[in-house]
Design an enzyme around this catalytic site. Structure first.
Site, short mmCIF file in Angstrom:
data_model
loop_
_atom_site.label_atom_id
_atom_site.label_comp_id
_atom_site.label_asym_id
_atom_site.label_seq_id
_atom_site.Cartn_x
_atom_site.Cartn_y
_atom_site.Cartn_z
N GLY A 8 -1.63 5.79 -3.61
CA GLY A 8 -0.27 5.64 -3.08
C GLY A 8 -0.17 6.15 -1.65
O GLY A 8 -0.03 7.36 -1.42
N LEU A 9 -0.22 5.23 -0.71
CA LEU A 9 -0.05 5.58 0.70
C LEU A 9 1.22 4.93 1.25
O LEU A 9 2.09 5.58 1.82
CB LEU A 9 -1.28 5.13 1.50
N PRO B 92 8.30 2.38 1.21
CA PRO B 92 9.17 1.24 1.50
C PRO B 92 9.36 1.02 3.01
O PRO B 92 9.40 -0.11 3.47
CB PRO B 92 10.49 1.62 0.83
N ILE C 121 2.04 -0.53 -4.88
CA ILE C 121 0.84 0.19 -5.28
C ILE C 121 0.08 -0.57 -6.38
O ILE C 121 0.56 -0.70 -7.52
CB ILE C 121 1.18 1.63 -5.73
N CYS D 50 -10.59 6.30 3.23
CA CYS D 50 -10.66 5.50 1.99
C CYS D 50 -10.41 4.02 2.30
O CYS D 50 -11.10 3.13 1.79
CB CYS D 50 -9.60 5.97 0.99
N ARG E 175 -11.65 -1.87 2.87
CA ARG E 175 -11.67 -3.02 3.79
C ARG E 175 -13.06 -3.63 3.85
O ARG E 175 -13.20 -4.85 3.98
CB ARG E 175 -11.29 -2.55 5.20
N LEU F 204 -7.64 -31.68 -2.12
CA LEU F 204 -7.32 -31.95 -3.53
C LEU F 204 -6.00 -32.71 -3.69
O LEU F 204 -5.61 -33.03 -4.82
CB LEU F 204 -7.26 -30.63 -4.33
N GLU G 42 -4.38 -3.49 3.26
CA GLU G 42 -5.55 -2.86 3.89
C GLU G 42 -5.55 -3.09 5.40
O GLU G 42 -6.59 -3.34 6.01
CB GLU G 42 -6.86 -3.40 3.30
N GLY G 43 -4.38 -3.03 5.99
CA GLY G 43 -4.23 -3.30 7.42
C GLY G 43 -3.96 -4.77 7.63
O GLY G 43 -4.77 -5.62 7.27
C1 LIG Z 1 -0.17 -7.15 -3.27
C2 LIG Z 1 -0.19 -5.89 -2.45
C3 LIG Z 1 -0.87 -4.79 -2.93
C4 LIG Z 1 -0.87 -3.59 -2.16
N1 LIG Z 1 -1.52 -2.48 -2.67
C5 LIG Z 1 -1.38 -1.27 -2.03
C6 LIG Z 1 -1.92 -0.07 -2.60
O1 LIG Z 1 -2.59 -0.10 -3.64
N2 LIG Z 1 -1.69 1.11 -1.96
C7 LIG Z 1 -0.95 1.20 -0.81
O2 LIG Z 1 -0.78 2.29 -0.30
N3 LIG Z 1 -0.44 0.05 -0.24
C8 LIG Z 1 -0.63 -1.17 -0.82
N4 LIG Z 1 -0.08 -2.31 -0.27
C9 LIG Z 1 0.74 -2.19 0.94
C10 LIG Z 1 0.12 -2.77 2.19
O3 LIG Z 1 -0.94 -1.96 2.63
C11 LIG Z 1 1.24 -2.92 3.22
O4 LIG Z 1 2.05 -3.98 2.77
C12 LIG Z 1 0.72 -3.21 4.61
O5 LIG Z 1 0.14 -2.06 5.17
C13 LIG Z 1 1.82 -3.71 5.57
O6 LIG Z 1 2.92 -2.87 5.50
P1 LIG Z 1 4.40 -3.51 5.30
O7 LIG Z 1 4.36 -4.46 4.16
O8 LIG Z 1 5.33 -2.37 5.23
O9 LIG Z 1 4.62 -4.36 6.61
P2 LIG Z 1 5.17 -3.81 8.01
O10 LIG Z 1 4.39 -2.61 8.41
O11 LIG Z 1 6.65 -3.68 7.90
O12 LIG Z 1 4.81 -5.01 8.96
C14 LIG Z 1 5.61 -6.20 9.08
C15 LIG Z 1 4.96 -7.09 10.12
O13 LIG Z 1 4.94 -6.41 11.36
C16 LIG Z 1 3.64 -6.43 11.89
N5 LIG Z 1 3.41 -5.27 12.72
C17 LIG Z 1 3.36 -3.97 12.35
N6 LIG Z 1 3.11 -3.18 13.41
C18 LIG Z 1 3.00 -4.00 14.48
C19 LIG Z 1 2.74 -3.80 15.87
N7 LIG Z 1 2.52 -2.59 16.37
N8 LIG Z 1 2.71 -4.88 16.68
C20 LIG Z 1 2.92 -6.11 16.18
N9 LIG Z 1 3.16 -6.38 14.90
C21 LIG Z 1 3.20 -5.33 14.04
C22 LIG Z 1 2.74 -6.44 10.68
O14 LIG Z 1 1.43 -6.86 11.00
C23 LIG Z 1 3.49 -7.43 9.80
O15 LIG Z 1 3.19 -8.72 10.21
C24 LIG Z 1 -0.16 -3.53 -0.95
C25 LIG Z 1 0.51 -4.67 -0.48
C26 LIG Z 1 0.48 -5.85 -1.21
C27 LIG Z 1 1.19 -7.05 -0.68
#
Ligand SMILES: Cc1cc2nc3c(=O)[nH]c(=O)nc-3n(C[C@H](O)[C@H](O)[C@H](O)COP(=O)(O)OP(=O)(O)OC[C@H]3O[C@@H](n4cnc5c(N)ncnc54)[C@H](O)[C@@H]3O)c2cc1C
Length: 386
Positions: free
Chosen positions: A132-133, A136, A165, A240, A245, A340, A365-366
């Site tokens: 959990g990193l 919202p 998560i 981690c 990644r 397809l 993962e970024g």
């Molecule tokens: C199915 C799924 C499973 C996941 N599992 C985990 C997990 O097990 N543990 C965990 O901790 N997290 C998990 N995540 C979370 C995931 O790591 C985040 O969704 C991700 O880091 C992006 O964060 P956000 O969704 O808040 O998007 P935001 O950070 O709100 O980003 C929104 C948009 O803004 C862009 N953006 C952000 N910063 C910049 C910048 N400086 N310049 C330009 N554009 C930018 C982003 O690239 C994106 O396009 C999961 C997500 C999904 C969808």
């Protein structure tokens, strides 16, 4: 010719690596492929049974040493990710989060007692972990996290919410990152701890064969021993993420390969204008371009794996691999979908499932934007994150 034969990828692998790939492929063929479209459609999967099956073939934490883990090389681990993701990105996510995020955090930063308590059972798939990193309001910028860990006597008290998560509601232990007085620290939160609630996220259109949850920590009291002693600051969770990644660099190519194999078989059989779809030049151009990107992506993955085995892999190189291979895999999945035709939008074929799954892989993962900025900083020396 098989697409990976074009670049003679197999020749870059050891016999042991090929055997491991084959063993993981057999588990996927037996226990995942026949059912995964149904799990995807239902948005539910038998995660505990699958974890035990995957544990029995040694893929959980397979790149870690000791405590019941196999201690295999980076390329072997990558190939396991590739085979799992060829079945479904959700299953690879289960394994990545278990091995590279939850187990790795304990293995790298945990106390001897924490390692002995959790790692052997997690390697066997008897216990599941999550990581959990993300919160919202803080995904790309985890440094802003609001979850707190405060001292109360010798205990810790955690408050906050973690979002998106993977494995959340099927986990026996959550690795939770929280802001303490001396910076970000990691904590092991066992399922069922008072004040710790987990809710599954519904209505997902992507990664439906994967559990995604919200973790709510409301005055969760933990003993001193619940903290990971070796992690201090954001470098803990980022270390981690770098592991996970790396698995995606290979995994994404697995999804792409499964799409391309499906499209090749379909194009050979499908007759259009009284000729096989495969016989048209436009089709062949698509297939050739996809085989090129797949081959380049696999070469990059194996190269990064060898660097990792020598201890030379940098985070920027992992960003380059993740950015390129997920982007190209998504492109391949979309192009295969076009080949397809209408059949490409159904779950009768794996292609649209891979395509929508890869949308998540592009973000977690970024995100692709964040990895682009990592490369931009590496190339120019100027950070452009904020
Ligand atoms: C199915 C799924 C499973 C996941 N599992 C985990 C997990 O097990 N543990 C965990 O901790 N997290 C998990 N995540 C979370 C995931 O790591 C985040 O969704 C991700 O880091 C992006 O964060 P956000 O969704 O808040 O998007 P935001 O950070 O709100 O980003 C929104 C948009 O803004 C862009 N953006 C952000 N910063 C910049 C910048 N400086 N310049 C330009 N554009 C930018 C982003 O690239 C994106 O396009 C999961 C997500 C999904 C969808």
């Amino acid at each position: 010719m098989h697409p990976s034969a074009l670049f003679a990828i197999d020749g870059l692998l050891t016999d042991e690596e090929r055997d491991i790939r084959q063993a993981v492929r057999q588990v996927c063929d037996r226990e995942i492929r026949p059912y995964v479209a149904d799990w995807f459609e239902a948005g539910a999967l038998p995660a505990r049974e699958l974890a035990r099956s995957l544990g029995s073939v040694g893929v959980l934490g397979m790149h870690l040493d000791g405590y019941g883990c196999a201690g295999l090389g980076a390329v072997a681990y990558g190939l396991a990710c590739l085979e799992l993701e060829a079945a479904d990105s959700g299953l690879r996510s289960l394994v990545s989060v278990q091995g590279s995020l939850a187990m790795y955090a304990i293995w790298k930063y945990g106390s001897e007692e924490q390692k002995r308590e959790w790692l052997p059972a997690m390697a066997a798939g008897e216990r599941i972990g999550c990581f959990g990193l993300t919160e919202p309001d803080f995904g790309s910028d985890p440094a802003g996290m609001r979850t707190t860990a405060e001292r109360d006597g010798s205990d810790w008290v955690l408050n906050g919410t973690k979002m998106w998560i993977t494995n959340g509601s099927v986990s026996d232990v959550a690795v939770v990152w929280a802001r303490a007085e001396d910076g970000i620290r990691g904590f092991l939160v066992p399922a069922g701890t008072p004040g710790f609630a987990v809710h599954d996220l519904k209505r997902k259109v992507s990664l439906r064969a994967s559990v995604t949850s919200e973790l709510v920590l409301d005055g969760v009291r933990l003993p001193e021993e619940a903290m990971l002693p070796g992690a201090r600051g954001l470098s803990g969770p980022l270390g981690c993420l770098n592991e996970a990644r790396f698995g995606i660099v290979f995994g994404a190519m697995g999804a792409a390969l499964d799409c391309l194999e499906t499209a090749l078989a379909y194009a050979a059989e499908r007759e259009i204008f009284a000729r096989p779809l495969a016989s048209f030049q436009l089709t062949q151009e698509k297939l050739a371009d996809m085989a090129l990107e797949l081959g380049k992506g696999l070469l990059l993955a194996v190269h990064l794996g060898r660097l990792k085995e020598r201890g030379e892999l940098t985070p920027e190189q992992v960003s380059a691999g993740k950015l390129n291979n997920v982007r190209e895999a998504l492109d391949i999945a979309r192009t295969c979908r076009t080949l397809l035709g209408a059949s490409g939008i159904t779950l009768e074929y794996p292609v649209i499932r891979h395509a929508v799954n890869l949308e998540s892989v592009l973000t977690y993962e970024g995100t692709s934007e964040i990895h682009t900025l990592v490369l931009g900083k590496a190339l120019t020396g100027v950070p452009a994150f904020h």
